[in-house]
Write a protein that holds these residues in place. Structure first.
Motif, PDB file in Angstrom:
ATOM      1  N   LEU A   5     -20.882  -6.535 -43.502  1.00 37.75           N
ATOM      2  CA  LEU A   5     -21.498  -5.440 -42.752  1.00 37.75           C
ATOM      3  C   LEU A   5     -20.622  -4.189 -42.811  1.00 37.75           C
ATOM      4  N   SER A   6     -19.332  -4.365 -42.602  1.00 36.45           N
ATOM      5  CA  SER A   6     -18.413  -3.218 -42.642  1.00 36.45           C
ATOM      6  C   SER A   6     -18.416  -2.547 -44.017  1.00 36.45           C
ATOM      7  N   LYS A   7     -18.416  -3.362 -45.063  1.00 37.51           N
ATOM      8  CA  LYS A   7     -18.379  -2.818 -46.414  1.00 37.51           C
ATOM      9  C   LYS A   7     -19.620  -1.984 -46.709  1.00 37.51           C
ATOM     10  N   VAL A   8     -20.797  -2.514 -46.351  1.00 33.12           N
ATOM     11  CA  VAL A   8     -22.044  -1.782 -46.605  1.00 33.12           C
ATOM     12  C   VAL A   8     -22.069  -0.467 -45.840  1.00 33.12           C
ATOM     13  N   MET A   9     -21.638  -0.501 -44.601  1.00 31.15           N
ATOM     14  CA  MET A   9     -21.699   0.694 -43.770  1.00 31.15           C
ATOM     15  C   MET A   9     -20.674   1.739 -44.203  1.00 31.15           C
ATOM     16  N   LEU A  10     -19.502   1.304 -44.593  1.00 34.48           N
ATOM     17  CA  LEU A  10     -18.490   2.259 -45.058  1.00 34.48           C
ATOM     18  C   LEU A  10     -18.900   2.906 -46.384  1.00 34.48           C
ATOM     19  N   GLU A  11     -19.494   2.135 -47.284  1.00 35.35           N
ATOM     20  CA  GLU A  11     -19.912   2.684 -48.567  1.00 35.35           C
ATOM     21  C   GLU A  11     -21.019   3.725 -48.422  1.00 35.35           C
ATOM     22  N   ASN A  12     -21.792   3.638 -47.359  1.00 36.79           N
ATOM     23  CA  ASN A  12     -22.911   4.559 -47.169  1.00 36.79           C
ATOM     24  C   ASN A  12     -22.694   5.520 -46.006  1.00 36.79           C
ATOM     25  N   SER A  13     -21.429   5.650 -45.593  1.00 32.03           N
ATOM     26  CA  SER A  13     -21.052   6.618 -44.543  1.00 32.03           C
ATOM     27  C   SER A  13     -21.844   6.401 -43.255  1.00 32.03           C
ATOM     28  N   ILE A  14     -21.986   5.163 -42.879  1.00 35.04           N
ATOM     29  CA  ILE A  14     -22.686   4.809 -41.641  1.00 35.04           C
ATOM     30  C   ILE A  14     -21.636   4.487 -40.588  1.00 35.04           C
ATOM     31  N   PRO A  15     -21.683   5.086 -39.425  1.00 32.67           N
ATOM     32  CA  PRO A  15     -20.662   4.828 -38.405  1.00 32.67           C
ATOM     33  C   PRO A  15     -20.681   3.376 -37.948  1.00 32.67           C
ATOM     34  N   LEU A  16     -19.491   2.799 -37.833  1.00 35.49           N
ATOM     35  CA  LEU A  16     -19.369   1.406 -37.416  1.00 35.49           C
ATOM     36  C   LEU A  16     -19.525   1.271 -35.903  1.00 35.49           C
ATOM     37  N   PRO A  17     -20.242   0.264 -35.434  1.00 35.85           N
ATOM     38  CA  PRO A  17     -20.329   0.035 -33.985  1.00 35.85           C
ATOM     39  C   PRO A  17     -19.036  -0.584 -33.466  1.00 35.85           C
ATOM     40  N   ASP A  18     -18.921  -0.653 -32.140  1.00 40.37           N
ATOM     41  CA  ASP A  18     -17.726  -1.231 -31.537  1.00 40.37           C
ATOM     42  C   ASP A  18     -17.620  -2.734 -31.797  1.00 40.37           C
ATOM     43  N   ASP A  19     -18.753  -3.409 -31.830  1.00 44.56           N
ATOM     44  CA  ASP A  19     -18.754  -4.869 -31.995  1.00 44.56           C
ATOM     45  C   ASP A  19     -19.763  -5.238 -33.072  1.00 44.56           C
ATOM     46  N   LEU A  20     -19.262  -5.751 -34.201  1.00 44.88           N
ATOM     47  CA  LEU A  20     -20.141  -6.135 -35.301  1.00 44.88           C
ATOM     48  C   LEU A  20     -20.756  -7.514 -35.122  1.00 44.88           C
ATOM     49  N   SER A  21     -20.331  -8.250 -34.106  1.00 44.88           N
ATOM     50  CA  SER A  21     -20.847  -9.604 -33.904  1.00 44.88           C
ATOM     51  C   SER A  21     -22.102  -9.634 -33.050  1.00 44.88           C
ATOM     52  N   ARG A  22     -22.471  -8.510 -32.466  1.00 43.18           N
ATOM     53  CA  ARG A  22     -23.655  -8.443 -31.620  1.00 43.18           C
ATOM     54  C   ARG A  22     -24.695  -7.529 -32.253  1.00 43.18           C
ATOM     55  N   PHE A  23     -25.875  -7.478 -31.626  1.00 43.46           N
ATOM     56  CA  PHE A  23     -26.937  -6.641 -32.162  1.00 43.46           C
ATOM     57  C   PHE A  23     -26.496  -5.179 -32.229  1.00 43.46           C
ATOM     58  N   PHE A  24     -26.863  -4.539 -33.324  1.00 39.06           N
ATOM     59  CA  PHE A  24     -26.634  -3.088 -33.418  1.00 39.06           C
ATOM     60  C   PHE A  24     -27.581  -2.487 -34.443  1.00 39.06           C
ATOM     61  N   HIS A  25     -27.799  -1.207 -34.297  1.00 42.74           N
ATOM     62  CA  HIS A  25     -28.522  -0.411 -35.290  1.00 42.74           C
ATOM     63  C   HIS A  25     -27.704   0.855 -35.515  1.00 42.74           C
ATOM     64  N   ALA A  26     -27.383   1.093 -36.771  1.00 44.17           N
ATOM     65  CA  ALA A  26     -26.585   2.275 -37.117  1.00 44.17           C
ATOM     66  C   ALA A  26     -27.243   2.962 -38.293  1.00 44.17           C
ATOM     67  N   SER A  27     -27.203   4.282 -38.275  1.00 42.21           N
ATOM     68  CA  SER A  27     -27.919   5.050 -39.291  1.00 42.21           C
ATOM     69  C   SER A  27     -27.025   6.131 -39.876  1.00 42.21           C
ATOM     70  N   GLY A  28     -27.169   6.304 -41.216  1.00 47.74           N
ATOM     71  CA  GLY A  28     -26.514   7.407 -41.908  1.00 47.74           C
ATOM     72  C   GLY A  28     -27.567   8.400 -42.392  1.00 47.74           C
ATOM     73  N   GLU A  29     -27.190   9.211 -43.378  1.00 48.20           N
ATOM     74  CA  GLU A  29     -28.133  10.215 -43.864  1.00 48.20           C
ATOM     75  C   GLU A  29     -29.249   9.603 -44.706  1.00 48.20           C
ATOM     76  N   THR A  30     -28.920   8.645 -45.543  1.00 48.65           N
ATOM     77  CA  THR A  30     -29.919   8.071 -46.452  1.00 48.65           C
ATOM     78  C   THR A  30     -30.159   6.588 -46.235  1.00 48.65           C
ATOM     79  N   MET A  31     -29.395   5.968 -45.358  1.00 44.71           N
ATOM     80  CA  MET A  31     -29.524   4.528 -45.193  1.00 44.71           C
ATOM     81  C   MET A  31     -29.207   4.141 -43.754  1.00 44.71           C
ATOM     82  N   ALA A  32     -29.869   3.089 -43.261  1.00 42.19           N
ATOM     83  CA  ALA A  32     -29.632   2.564 -41.915  1.00 42.19           C
ATOM     84  C   ALA A  32     -29.535   1.045 -41.989  1.00 42.19           C
ATOM     85  N   VAL A  33     -28.829   0.474 -41.013  1.00 39.22           N
ATOM     86  CA  VAL A  33     -28.613  -0.967 -40.959  1.00 39.22           C
ATOM     87  C   VAL A  33     -28.951  -1.456 -39.558  1.00 39.22           C
ATOM     88  N   ARG A  34     -29.696  -2.552 -39.513  1.00 33.10           N
ATOM     89  CA  ARG A  34     -30.001  -3.216 -38.240  1.00 33.10           C
ATOM     90  C   ARG A  34     -29.592  -4.676 -38.377  1.00 33.10           C
TER      91      ARG A  34
END
Length: 411
Positions: A47-76
């Motif tokens: 999860l960290s690798k995908v988000m860092l490669e696409n400039s998506i801000p990391l949440p405080d806790d990656l083990s729980r539910f989160f939705h984070a969005s960048g300019e061209t890509m988002a992760v849920r």
């Protein structure tokens, strides 16, 4: 007044999994996969690798539910008890080409996956053959006619993703987020609900065999005199059934819960027919209903068989208790017979007892008279009367003994 320690957690629960604002044109890839506990660290690293490669801000806790969005890509990301779901959004075009390399590198075993293409109505009426080849397509108007959805529910291509085409008519941004999420959850719970199907198919022959064995034991209850052996067979059968129930109860209960969630998500689509196409609800109901009934039937057969075994066991135990009571009654009857024989023997010995007592009484009187009276003539007369009165003495003693033993004889 102070705040309850759980107030904040309870208040935030209703906001824990919000819907996102989504706009056409875009592409979505959603996968559900199982993951062992030792793979959780690798999952967070991915999860960290995908988000860092696409400039998506990391949440405080990656083990729980989160939705984070960048300019061209988002992760849920959403973890569940026995699986997790990962949803990748390509926000800048109606394509999923850039998303596939990412989800393929995630740890775990893939259960299902869906590819959603979200376009605007201005793209015109789509040709289903361009997206679904010659397979049967289901389609409907959803969300009160605010969007159109087409799918063939078929895992196509090397990735095995089910393709869904969504065309916006008049969706608001949050409505679009709810629709996309519901479509993803329909595909997820459609598969997870069927995890119980192999178990249901496996236990059906075993249940049939146990049913026949129980029927045989039940028929033998009335005719067999060896209840202990039947009870032992029933105990072994009950143990086998409990073992089977322990192995499948959680799976069948989870399947029932997943089917309920699936029904709710389909209902929330508020489908209306497109002429010539079956709705998604009709497809799911027709294709999944046999599997659902198989899982439910297996669960219910285990419960009914358990109840029948309990009833049969109760019958045999009642038979055993009745047999024990009969044995106890026979034992008590034997004791009563022995007691009566003893009483009869005592009654027969009464006459001998009276004779002995009479003898000693006469002997005592004779000795007393001989020692106390010195005149021979008087002593002889008295002894003669005493001798004549022996039957009277015996009769008095007999009446006295009978009076003493009267109550015992009645008992």
């Amino acid at each position: 007044m102070r705040n309850h320690v759980l107030r904040n957690e309870i208040s935030q629960e209703v906001h824990a999994r919000p819907f996102q604002k989504l706009y056409p044109e875009m592409g979505v890839v959603h996968v559900a996969a199982t993951c062992d506990a030792e793979d959780r660290v690798a999952l967070q690293d991915s999860l960290s690798k995908v988000m860092l490669e696409n400039s998506i801000p990391l949440p405080d806790d990656l083990s729980r539910f989160f939705h984070a969005s960048g300019e061209t890509m988002a992760v849920r990301y959403e973890p569940h008890n026995e699986f997790y779901t990962l949803t990748l959004y390509q926000l800048d075009e109606r394509s999923t080409g850039r998303l596939h390399p990412y989800w393929k590198n995630f740890p775990g075993a893939m259960l299902c996956g869906v590819e959603i293409l979200f376009e605007d109505q201005s793209a015109g009426v789509p040709n289903p053959k361009d997206y679904f080849s010659n397979r049967q397509v289901s389609g409907s108007l959803v969300m009160g006619g605010a969007a159109k959805v087409w799918t063939d529910f078929y895992p196509a291509g090397e990735d095995g993703l089910v393709r869904i085409l969504v065309q916006n008519v008049s969706l608001l941004s949050f409505q679009a987020g709810r629709l996309i999420q519901r479509l993803c959850e329909i595909e997820t719970y459609r598969h997870t609900a069927l995890l119980a199907l192999p178990d249901a198919k496996a236990v059906m022959p075993q249940l049939t065999e146990m049913d026949k064995q129980l029927a045989k034991i039940t028929h033998e209850i009335a005719s067999s005199s060896n209840s202990q052996d039947l009870l032992t067979e029933l105990m072994l059968l009950a143990a086998r059934l409990e073992e089977l129930s322990a192995d499948t109860a959680n799976r069948f209960s989870a399947s029932e819960a997943y089917f309920t969630v699936l029904d709710n998500r389909i209902t929330e689509l508020r489908e209306a027919r497109i002429e010539g196409l079956q709705t998604m609800a009709q497809f799911v109901e027709r294709r999944l209903d046999p599997a659902r009934k198989t899982c439910r039937s297996a669960k219910e057969r285990i419960e009914r068989l358990s109840i029948r075994i309990a009833r049969a066991t109760e019958l045999i135990r009642s038979q055993v208790d009745l047999s024990i009571e009969q044995q106890n009654q026979q034992l008590l009857s034997g004791l009563n017979d022995r007691s009566r024989r003893q009483l009869r023997l005592q009654a027969k010995l009464e006459s001998f007892t009276i004779i002995v007592v009479t003898y000693y009484a006469f002997d005592l009187l004779e000795r007393s008279i001989r020692n106390s009276i010195t005149i021979d003539s008087l002593r002889d007369d008295i002894l003669w009367w005493v001798s004549v009165s022996v039957p009277l003495i015996a009769g008095v003693l007999w009446l006295y003994v009978r009076r003493l033993l009267k109550d015992y004889g009645e008992d």
